[in-house]
Design an enzyme around this catalytic site. Structure first.
Site, PDB file in Angstrom:
ATOM      1  N   ASP A   1       0.841  -1.188   0.000  1.00  0.00           N
ATOM      2  CA  ASP A   1       0.000   0.000   0.000  1.00  0.00           C
ATOM      3  C   ASP A   1       0.888   1.254   0.000  1.00  0.00           C
ATOM      4  OD1 ASP A   1      -2.791   0.949   0.343  1.00  0.00           O
ATOM      5  OD2 ASP A   1      -2.035   1.794   2.208  1.00  0.00           O
TER       6      ASP A   1
ATOM      7  N   GLU B   1      14.466 -14.613  -0.049  1.00  0.00           N
ATOM      8  CA  GLU B   1      14.937 -15.718   0.799  1.00  0.00           C
ATOM      9  C   GLU B   1      14.161 -16.987   0.445  1.00  0.00           C
ATOM     10  OE1 GLU B   1      14.363 -14.272   4.787  1.00  0.00           O
ATOM     11  OE2 GLU B   1      15.982 -12.808   4.615  1.00  0.00           O
TER      12      GLU B   1
HETATM   13  O1  ISL Z   1      -5.234   7.222  -6.927  1.00  0.00           O
HETATM   14  C1  ISL Z   1      -4.783   7.565  -5.926  1.00  0.00           C
HETATM   15  C2  ISL Z   1      -3.654   8.497  -5.839  1.00  0.00           C
HETATM   16  O2  ISL Z   1      -3.132   8.748  -7.108  1.00  0.00           O
HETATM   17  C3  ISL Z   1      -5.383   7.083  -4.724  1.00  0.00           C
HETATM   18  O3  ISL Z   1      -6.409   6.210  -5.065  1.00  0.00           O
HETATM   19  C4  ISL Z   1      -4.366   6.402  -3.861  1.00  0.00           C
HETATM   20  O4  ISL Z   1      -3.737   5.372  -4.553  1.00  0.00           O
HETATM   21  C5  ISL Z   1      -4.991   5.926  -2.636  1.00  0.00           C
HETATM   22  O5  ISL Z   1      -5.728   6.826  -1.949  1.00  0.00           O
HETATM   23  C6  ISL Z   1      -4.010   5.258  -1.698  1.00  0.00           C
HETATM   24  O6  ISL Z   1      -4.726   4.178  -1.421  1.00  0.00           O
HETATM   25  C7  ISL Z   1      -4.337   3.184  -0.560  1.00  0.00           C
HETATM   26  O7  ISL Z   1      -4.042   3.658   0.742  1.00  0.00           O
HETATM   27  C8  ISL Z   1      -5.109   4.231   1.479  1.00  0.00           C
HETATM   28  C9  ISL Z   1      -6.381   3.383   1.446  1.00  0.00           C
HETATM   29  O8  ISL Z   1      -7.452   4.133   1.935  1.00  0.00           O
HETATM   30  C10 ISL Z   1      -6.693   2.897   0.051  1.00  0.00           C
HETATM   31  O9  ISL Z   1      -7.824   2.080   0.057  1.00  0.00           O
HETATM   32  C11 ISL Z   1      -5.474   2.197  -0.465  1.00  0.00           C
HETATM   33  O10 ISL Z   1      -5.660   1.603  -1.723  1.00  0.00           O
HETATM   34  C12 ISL Z   1      -4.603   4.381   2.879  1.00  0.00           C
HETATM   35  O11 ISL Z   1      -4.104   3.152   3.351  1.00  0.00           O
END
Ligand code: ISL
Length: 559
Positions: free
Chosen positions: A220, A270
């Site tokens: 993420d 690993e």
């Molecule tokens: O497109 C985006 C930015 O260019 C956003 O969608 C971004 O990728 C997103 O907000 C980040 O998302 C991730 O982390 C967040 C979570 O709420 C999302 O569901 C996850 O996919 C925080 O953990």
């Protein structure tokens, strides 16, 4: 680029090739299948629906589970209180081990979603960190002294960083007399990756899941882990929201991030054949290519943001092909749990949100995902063309959506997270209880049972295409070259590899189109498969007549 960073050759003995060539199916566990009638999907529900992925149904190579860890659920699992355990809402530790074993028994790999940029503010690490500037967890988060105090004695945040989810980025904690930073919710404090103890704790957690048989990870917002060590202000620019009015020079994409990917990959390496995919946050295709490694692929958004026109997809494809070059492997995703359902979005992007167009576009999008060069990602429900659902304000479960306004445009992510539609009936085969989020209004007509019985359904188009792709070395791992189709609104490209030579032709318009295949070169082509069950074939004159939104995959005829 080091040798390690190059993609491995197709058919390599290293099982990375399976990954690279494969199709990953993303499951949002709360919304896939509910086994106990509490209205929320769970791990046993997934286990009980594995037949969806049977070889004669939807042959996929891996499932990616959106976060399954204990969480207060303020960001629906992306706010984690213990990265090493399973959320009791979704099942038990044994349920998880059973699911992994069942997947492996079917030759399906399991990818977990690692949320390592932040934790929940209820995580034991944060509770300890917040309580004291002393002790092992004191420096686990991004704590900073105020820049000073205003005339009323209020502390002034250390810099100008804001939250992507709206509002300030810094939260004042009187107990510590310091601020902490959060890119997302106040309840998602940012980890301090410059503290070696944080990195060590994360790698321990990763090793724990690998030991339980997990085959790979989605990371993420991985390019947010490292910030500018001095936490300097971001430059201010023009934009439509506080976040977009900053250039994210100091809170994202720090220069030493590449070394961190290498250290992460070393843990995965690993064990043989473990794969990872990074979620690029707020970055373009060149950044995605820069972070791609042999066993580490990256999401980029160029295709996910394109409207349903041939020039837009041509530009996206060209940008990707030039950024990645022949040695790096891209990913292909047209939707996920943060973005509007793909057919809804694509149809709306050209003012075609009428019913028949929706399914035609859903099928053509399937060809794009499965026939372009890259690791393909399908979001649950796209295989039946699920729609983005209007959610009344009092049912919205996406926290930033509740702050949306003129200076904070936000897509309500609840729209794309509604329960999977398995069968007609009150709970759509998803639950016997009350679904945690409302079902789509078309669930009685649009579901797996109804579409299984209809040879012309979106589901059966996916089945045919996935089955074809699984037997096609050119689609799995071949080179890609885009051609000028010579016809407005029609894209064409070749895929070549493993002794196979294919031509893909996709129409992006609601009218018939004629393509002169002789002008594309490469001899005679024979249609093999496409959006329509009744295939369009090439006329003797070398013309291919396409129906509205038709996509066809053709093979070079021998001789
Ligand atoms: O497109 C985006 C930015 O260019 C956003 O969608 C971004 O990728 C997103 O907000 C980040 O998302 C991730 O982390 C967040 C979570 O709420 C999302 O569901 C996850 O996919 C925080 O953990």
């Amino acid at each position: 680029m080091t040798d390690e960073a190059r993609i491995l050759p197709a058919g390599s003995a290293d099982s990375t090739a399976d990954w690279r060539d494969g199709v990953v199916y993303q499951i949002y566990p709360r919304s896939f299948a509910d086994s106990d009638g509490d209205g929320t999907g769970d791990l046993t529900g997934i286990l009980e629906h594995m037949d969806l992925f049977a070889a004669d149904s939807l042959p996929i190579d891996a499932i990616w589970l959106s976060p399954i860890y204990p969480s207060p659920g303020r960001d629906l699992g992306y706010d984690v209180t213990d990265h090493t355990a399973v959320d009791p809402l979704l099942g038990t530790e044994e349920d998880f081990d059973r699911l992994v074993a069942a997947c492996h028994g079917r030759g399906i790999k399991v990818i977990l979603d690692l949320v390592m940029n932040h934790t929940s503010d209820e995580h034991a690490w944060f509770l300890a960190s917040k309580a004291s500037r002393e002790g092992p967890y004191a420096d686990f988060y991004l704590w900073r002294d105020p820049r000073g105090f205003d005339a009323d004695g209020n502390p002034i945040p250390p810099n100008n960083w804001v939250s992507f989810f709206g509002g300030p980025g810094w939260e004042w904690i009187p107990e510590r007399g310091q601020f902490y930073y959060h890119t997302f919710l106040v309840g998602q404090p940012e980890m301090n990756w410059r503290n070696p103890a944080v990195e060590a704790a994360q790698w321990d957690m990763v090793r724990g899941w690998l030991a339980r048989g997990v085959d790979g990870f989605r990371l993420d917002v991985f390019n947010a882990f490292l910030k500018d060590p001095d936490l300097r202000d971001n430059p201010v620019i023009e934009g439509d929201s506080p976040w977009n009015r900053q250039e994210h020079r100091n809170d994202l994409d720090h220069a030493d991030f590449s070394d961190l990917i290498e250290r992460f990959r070393a843990i995965l390496d690993e064990q043989p054949g473990r794969m990872s995919v990074g979620e690029l946050f707020s970055g373009g295709t060149p950044a995605a290519a820069r972070y791609t490694r042999g066993r580490h692929i990256v999401f980029d958004w160029s295709l996910m943001e394109a409207p349903w026109t041939a020039p837009a997809f041509a530009a996206g494809i060209d940008m990707r092909e030039s950024a990645y070059g022949p040695d790096l492997w891209p990913t292909i995703a047209l939707s996920n749990h943060d973005r509007e359902r793909q057919a809804t979005r694509l149809a709306a992007s050209v003012g075609r949100d009428r019913d028949p167009d929706h399914d035609a576009i859903a099928k053509a999008a399937a060809v794009l995902i499965l026939a372009m060069r890259g690791a393909a990602f399908l979001y649950y429900g796209e295989e039946i063309g699920m729609v983005g659902v209007d959610i009344p304000r009092d049912e919205i479960v996406d926290p930033p959506a509740l702050r949306a306004g003129p200076d904070f445009p936000w897509y309500d992510r609840s729209r794309c997270r509604t329960p999977m539609q398995w069968a007609p009936g009150s709970g759509a085969g998803f639950t016997t209880g009350k679904p945690w989020l409302r079902l789509a209004p078309d669930a009685d007509q649009r579901n797996v049972a109804v579409q299984s019985a209809d040879p012309d359904s979106v589901l059966n188009a996916y089945r045919r295409l996935l089955t074809f792709r699984r037997a096609s070395p050119a689609l799995q791992s071949g080179a890609m070259e885009r051609l000028d189709s010579g016809t407005a609104d029609v894209l064409a490209w070749t895929r070549t590899g493993g002794g196979e030579s294919l031509l893909v032709v996709v129409s992006f318009v609601d009218e018939p189109r004629r393509v002169d295949l002789r002008a594309l070169g490469g001899g005679r082509w024979v249609a093999r498969i496409g959006t329509h069950r009744e295939r369009t074939d090439v006329g003797r004159d070398g013309f291919l007549d396409l129906r509205p939104d038709e996509a066809v995959i053709l093979e070079a005829a021998p001789g």
